[in-house]
Design an enzyme around this catalytic site. Structure first.
Site, PDB file in Angstrom:
ATOM      1  CE  LYS A 189      31.931  41.734  43.482  1.00 55.92           C
ATOM      2  NZ  LYS A 189      33.048  42.449  44.153  1.00 55.92           N
TER       3      LYS A 189
ATOM      4  CE1 TYR B  53      34.541  39.974  41.473  1.00 57.32           C
ATOM      5  CE2 TYR B  53      36.469  39.890  42.899  1.00 57.32           C
ATOM      6  CZ  TYR B  53      35.582  40.620  42.132  1.00 57.32           C
ATOM      7  OH  TYR B  53      35.746  41.980  42.021  1.00 57.32           O
TER       8      TYR B  53
END
Length: 297
Positions: A167, A139
């Protein structure tokens, strides 16, 4: 079709964490919301991320949430658990707890506050991936963590068999294309305005906050693109833009706006935990109007 695999599905929701009116974890509400999201097209649910208020939920609450959502959706959708923290040891403990609770994968944010250099970042992600059998989604959200996972670091992390996805909330579209073109990492748009654009250049899909409210519409963008109806996909993405802007770029965190809109729709949400504060009535009214405009189109 996309050129990168989608190990967790294409349409993923960064699910809010419902709370009761007094601020306790609402597991019944989480089950209900998860069932709705999957029923309306979400192929994966990402729990305890930014939208899920991970900084203010306990380790026990995070594990309970995974168990409840797993129970609700069964094998109909992937369940990813946000376990990232600023402490590598704590992150590993969270990863092992998520695995035991029934998660399919891990969302691991870059360690925040301490701002480690790139070699330390790489070591952090590798240690988490080595400690657990679950696949890892890195992330990258430097606006919140204070540190960027640089493209060269992503290229090296792609060599780890347990690190399979990203992400991407970096805002660096060029870097995302660079890594997509040189690795097998599945890149998921973490900013809703990039959902179609990243998908069109080989991204795997999205991890969306806005999908808490309009999962079917955002899923349809990808379906239309895959069907070769690219002009229609672009038109639907554009129609979603006012709601995306109001939820994600109007000065309030997406957690706050998502919960305000879900509450207006009669769906599980509850309050946000301090230091966040709820949206005002005018904001909630505006969000509801934009939602109605999108779903009526």
């Amino acid at each position: 079709m996309t050129t990168t695999g989608s190990p967790f599905g294409r349409a993923l929701c960064a699910m809010i964490t419902p709370f009761t009116p007094d601020g306790a974890l609402d597991l019944a509400g989480a089950r209900r919301l998860a069932e709705r999201l999957v029923g309306e097209g979400c192929e994966g649910l990402v729990l305890s991320g930014t939208t899920g208020e991970s900084p203010t939920t306990s380790d026990a609450e995070k594990a309970d949430l995974v168990r409840a959502v797993r129970e609700a959706v069964g094998g109909r959708a992937k369940v990813l658990a946000g376990v990232g923290s600023f402490d590598t040891r704590h992150t590993v403990e969270g990863a092992l707890a998520a695995e035991k609770a029934g998660a399919d994968g891990l969302l691991v944010v870059a360690p925040y506050y301490s701002r480690p250099p790139q070699d330390a970042l790489e070591a952090h992600f590798r240690e988490v991936a080595d400690a657990c059998a679950l696949p890892v989604m890195v992330y990258d959200i430097p606006v919140r963590t204070g540190v960027r996972v640089e493209p060269e670091t992503m290229l090296r992390l792609a060599g780890h068999p347990g690190i399979v996805a990203v992400k991407d909330c970096s805002g660096d579209f060029l870097a995302a294309q660079k890594v997509i073109s040189r690795t097998g990492l599945a890149y998921y748009a973490g900013c809703d305005e990039h959902n179609l654009a990243l998908y069109a250049v080989g991204g795997a899909g999205f991890v969306s906050t806005v999908a808490n409210a309009v999962p079917a519409a955002l899923r349809s963008v990808l379906d239309l693109f895959d069907a070769g109806r690219t002009a229609e996909a672009a038109a639907l993405q554009r129609r979603a833009t006012p709601l995306i802007e109001a939820m994600m770029h109007a000065g309030l965190p997406g957690t706050v706006t998502a919960k305000a809109l879900l509450a207006r729709l009669g769906l599980p949400a509850g309050p946000v935990r301090a230091p966040l504060r709820p949206a005002g009535r005018e904001t909630a009214d505006g969000l509801l109007g934009l939602y109605e405009d999108l779903v009526a189109a």
